[in-house]
Motif scaffolding. Sequence first.
Motif, short mmCIF file in Angstrom:
data_model
loop_
_atom_site.label_atom_id
_atom_site.label_comp_id
_atom_site.label_asym_id
_atom_site.label_seq_id
_atom_site.Cartn_x
_atom_site.Cartn_y
_atom_site.Cartn_z
N ARG B 71 0.83 -1.19 0.00
CA ARG B 71 0.00 0.00 0.00
C ARG B 71 0.87 1.25 0.00
NH1 ARG B 71 -3.58 -2.91 3.61
NH2 ARG B 71 -2.59 -1.98 5.43
N ALA B 72 1.91 1.20 0.84
CA ALA B 72 2.78 2.37 0.89
C ALA B 72 3.45 2.60 -0.45
CB ALA B 72 3.83 2.18 1.99
N MET B 73 3.87 1.53 -1.07
CA MET B 73 4.55 1.67 -2.36
C MET B 73 3.60 2.22 -3.41
SD MET B 73 6.70 -1.28 -4.25
CE MET B 73 8.35 -1.35 -3.68
N LEU B 74 2.39 1.72 -3.41
CA LEU B 74 1.44 2.19 -4.41
C LEU B 74 1.12 3.66 -4.20
CD1 LEU B 74 -0.96 -0.86 -4.62
CD2 LEU B 74 0.61 -0.03 -6.35
N SER B 75 0.95 4.06 -2.96
CA SER B 75 0.67 5.47 -2.73
C SER B 75 1.86 6.32 -3.13
CB SER B 75 0.28 5.71 -1.27
OG SER B 75 1.42 5.55 -0.45
N ARG B 76 3.04 5.77 -2.94
CA ARG B 76 4.23 6.49 -3.37
C ARG B 76 4.23 6.69 -4.88
NH1 ARG B 76 9.48 3.52 -1.48
NH2 ARG B 76 8.72 3.72 0.64
N PHE B 77 3.89 5.65 -5.60
CA PHE B 77 3.84 5.77 -7.06
C PHE B 77 2.81 6.79 -7.49
CE2 PHE B 77 6.96 2.94 -7.98
CZ PHE B 77 6.75 1.64 -7.59
N ARG B 78 1.67 6.70 -6.85
CA ARG B 78 0.60 7.63 -7.27
C ARG B 78 0.99 9.06 -6.99
NH1 ARG B 78 -3.20 3.89 -4.69
NH2 ARG B 78 -3.59 2.32 -6.25
N SER B 79 1.60 9.28 -5.84
CA SER B 79 1.98 10.66 -5.53
C SER B 79 3.06 11.13 -6.46
CB SER B 79 2.45 10.74 -4.08
OG SER B 79 3.67 10.08 -3.93
N ARG B 80 3.95 10.20 -6.81
CA ARG B 80 5.01 10.59 -7.72
C ARG B 80 4.45 10.94 -9.08
NH1 ARG B 80 9.42 6.20 -8.67
NH2 ARG B 80 9.49 6.10 -6.42
N ARG B 81 3.46 10.14 -9.47
CA ARG B 81 2.86 10.41 -10.77
C ARG B 81 2.15 11.75 -10.76
NH1 ARG B 81 -1.46 6.49 -12.08
NH2 ARG B 81 -0.02 5.03 -11.14
N SER B 82 1.48 12.00 -9.68
CA SER B 82 0.76 13.28 -9.63
C SER B 82 1.75 14.43 -9.55
CB SER B 82 -0.20 13.30 -8.45
OG SER B 82 0.53 13.25 -7.24
N ALA B 83 2.90 14.18 -8.92
CA ALA B 83 3.90 15.24 -8.87
C ALA B 83 4.43 15.51 -10.27
CB ALA B 83 5.03 14.85 -7.92
N PHE B 84 4.62 14.45 -11.03
CA PHE B 84 5.10 14.64 -12.39
C PHE B 84 4.10 15.40 -13.23
CE2 PHE B 84 8.86 12.91 -11.64
CZ PHE B 84 9.08 11.55 -11.81
N SER B 85 2.85 15.14 -12.94
CA SER B 85 1.84 15.78 -13.78
C SER B 85 1.66 17.24 -13.41
CB SER B 85 0.52 15.03 -13.66
OG SER B 85 -0.01 15.26 -12.36
N GLY B 86 2.47 17.72 -12.52
CA GLY B 86 2.51 19.16 -12.29
C GLY B 86 1.83 19.62 -11.03
N ARG B 87 1.21 18.65 -10.36
CA ARG B 87 0.50 19.12 -9.19
C ARG B 87 1.43 19.33 -8.02
NH1 ARG B 87 -3.91 15.12 -8.15
NH2 ARG B 87 -3.40 14.23 -10.16
N ARG B 88 2.64 18.80 -8.14
CA ARG B 88 3.65 19.06 -7.11
C ARG B 88 3.19 18.68 -5.72
NH1 ARG B 88 8.68 20.08 -9.05
NH2 ARG B 88 8.50 21.02 -11.09
N SER B 89 2.71 17.49 -5.62
CA SER B 89 2.33 17.07 -4.27
C SER B 89 3.59 16.90 -3.44
CB SER B 89 1.56 15.76 -4.33
OG SER B 89 2.41 14.71 -4.70
N SER B 90 3.45 17.07 -2.17
CA SER B 90 4.63 17.17 -1.34
C SER B 90 5.10 15.84 -0.79
CB SER B 90 4.33 18.11 -0.17
OG SER B 90 3.23 17.61 0.54
N VAL B 91 4.41 14.79 -1.10
CA VAL B 91 4.82 13.51 -0.54
C VAL B 91 6.12 13.08 -1.18
CG1 VAL B 91 4.19 11.11 -0.25
CG2 VAL B 91 2.45 12.87 -0.15
N LYS B 92 7.05 12.75 -0.41
CA LYS B 92 8.37 12.38 -0.92
C LYS B 92 8.41 10.94 -1.37
CE LYS B 92 11.11 15.07 -2.12
NZ LYS B 92 10.89 15.21 -3.54
N THR B 93 9.41 10.63 -2.13
CA THR B 93 9.44 9.34 -2.79
C THR B 93 10.22 8.27 -2.04
OG1 THR B 93 11.27 10.13 -4.06
CG2 THR B 93 9.10 10.37 -5.02
N THR B 94 11.43 8.03 -2.44
CA THR B 94 12.04 6.79 -1.96
C THR B 94 12.64 6.90 -0.57
OG1 THR B 94 14.08 7.48 -3.01
CG2 THR B 94 12.64 6.04 -4.27
N ASN B 95 12.43 5.89 0.16
CA ASN B 95 13.11 5.71 1.45
C ASN B 95 13.07 6.94 2.31
OD1 ASN B 95 13.70 3.16 0.82
ND2 ASN B 95 15.79 3.54 0.18
#
Lengths: 450, 170
Positions: B71-95
Motif C-alpha cells: 500500500r505504501a509503495m502504491l501510494s508512493r507511485f501515485r503521488s510521484r505520478r501526480s507530482a510529475f503531472s505538475g500538481r507538485r504534491s509534497s509527498v516524498k518518494t524513496t526511502n
Amino acid sequence: MQPCSREMQAMNSLLSPTQQIPLQDLQPNGNSGTHQAQIHNPQFDPTSSHDDFLDQMLSTLPSCSWSDLKSPWDPPKSDETPPSNHDNNVGFHYDEILASKLRQHQINGGGGGTTAAMKMMMQQQMMLPGRPIAAAGGGGLTMPLHNDIVDGSSFKSPNQQGGEGSVQALYNGFGAGSLHGTNNQSPNQPQPFHHPQGGNMQTQSFGATAGTVMNQSQASGSTTGGAPAQPKQRVRARRGQATDPHSIAERLRRERIAERMKALQELVPNANKTDKASMLDEIIDYVKFLQLQVKVLSMSRLGGAAAVAPLVADMPSEGGDCVQTTAGGGGSLQRNSNGNQPSANNDSLTVTEHQVAKLMEEDMGSAMQYLQRKGLCLMPISLATAISTATCHSRNPMINKGSSSNHPLLQSNGDGPSSPSMSVLTVQSATMGNGGLDGSAKDAASVSKP
Amino acid sequence: MMNTPQQVKNPSSSLKSRFITRFLGALTKITAEDPISSSSPTRIFQRYRRIKVASNKSMAYSVRSRRIWSRAMLSRFRSRRSAFSGRRSSVKTTNCTTSPPPALIKVTINEKKTAKGGLDMQTDELRELVPGGEAMDVCNLLDETAHYIKCLTTQVQVMRKIVDFYHLSK
C-alpha cells in the motif's frame, strides 16, 4: 464480580454465536440475555459446526463457565445450592445445575447430538475444584475483554474464524482472564481457597481434564492436539509469574516477535545466527541485496551491453556481489576481472579498434560486449578530451570515438575507483548535456569499471 | 527455487503469475517505445528507471492492498505520478525517513524502551528499507519484512529468467 462476568462476556464475545448458545441457555435468564438473538439462531445445528462447537465449548466452558454460570443463578434460583456453600465441592453442585441446564437446552431445540458429549464434558469439568465464584450480575454479555490484560487484536479474529485459531485465541484470553479474574475475586468474596494457586491449579487441571475430554469428544484431530497443549503451555508460562497484565502483554508481544523472527530466518539465507541483533543485520543486508538485484536486473534488461556503466556508477561498490551473481544472466553486467588495463600500446589498441569496428558493423550489442570484456569503453571524442583534462592523473591514453568519425577510439580506464566513477559521471552528465551530439550516431558512451 | 515461471502453485492466481503477467506487459510496452540499440545513454538511463519502476510497481499491484508495504509503495507511485503531472504534491518518494505520525510515535518509543538497546538501530534501518515501514510497530515490521523479502525474491527470479532468455536468444 466484574472479572468473572467479564470473562464470561469475553468468552461469549469471542465465541461465535454458535458456541455462545449453551452458556446462555445454561443461565436461568439466558433467554433474556443480550445474546439471545444471536444465540437462538439456527446456526446451532449439530451437523455442520458440530465439532467446532464442541471444541470451543470444551475449551471455554471450563475456564469460566461455573463461576459465571453461578452468578446469574444466584438471585433467581433459590432451589439451587447457594453460593455460600462454596468449597471445592461446588463443582458437584454445578454438575447438577449444568445437567439441568443442559436438558433445558436440549428442550430448547439445541443440538441434540451434542448434548450427550456436552453433558459428559461438563460433568468432567465439574470435577475440577470449584472456581472462584463471583457474585457477578448477569449483565451485558457483550463487553469485550479488551480492556483486560490481553490485547484485543487477538480476540478479534475468533469472531470471524471458527476452529483452531479461535480456540487458541480463546485460550489466550482465558488464561489471562482467568488469572485476572482469580485475583480480582479475592476481595469480593470470602473464598476458602487461595485464589492464585487455586486459579493455577484449576487451570492446570482444567487443562488436563480438558485434554481428556477433548480426546473423548468428537473434536477434530488438530484442535484436539492443539487445544490441550495450549492451556498447559499457557499455564506453565504464567505459573511462576506475576499476573501483572503488563508482563503478560509483554510476554505475548515477545513471543509474537520471536515467531516472526523465526519465519524470517527461514527466508533469509545464512540464517544460522542465534543472536537477534546479528539476525536483524542479516535480514537488513539481504533486503538491501535483493533491492540491488532488482535494480541491476532491470538495467541488464535493456538487452544490449551498452550503457551499463553509467548506470553502474549509480551503485555502490557493494554491488559487486550481485553483479557477479548475475554475470551468467546479464552479459552486460560482467564485471571486468581483468583488473587494471595495462597501458595499451598503440598496436594492440589498433587491433582492438579494428575488431570493434568490425563487430560494430554486424551487431552493436556484441561489439559492446567485446569492449566490455576487454575493460574498455566507448565515448565521444569531445567527451574524452573533457575527461582527460578533468582527470589529469589518468595514466592511460584516452581514446575516443567521435560521433561521425570512422576511427573507433577506445578508452581504457586503469585508474582507481574514484576516477572511473568520476569519469563515468562526467560521461553521463556530458552525454546528457550533449544529447544532440549522440542522437544520430550509433555510438554510446560506456565506461566500464575495471 | 522454481525452474520456470510457469511452475506456480495456482497458475491463475498466484503472486508469481500475477507479477509475471503485469511485468511482461509493462516490459513489452517499454521496449516497444524505446528500441535498445538506438538509444542515447540518457534514454537508456531513463529506460532503466522505467523498467525498475515497472518491476516494483507490478509487484506492488500484484500484492494489491493486502500488505502495508505494498500500500505504501502504491501510494508512493501515485503521488510521484501526480507530482510529475505538475500538481507538485509534497509527498516524498524513496526511502523517506519521515517521522511516523504522532499517534504512532508513542508505540515505537515504547517498543524501543522495552526492546534491547542494540536492536533499535537495526529496526530503524529495516524501517527505512521496507516501504511504509516507518509507521509500523516491530511485530508488524517483521511480518511485512518477511512478505517483502518473499516478493523481492520472486521479482528477482522472474527478471533473471527473462534476462537469461534474452541473453540466450542473442
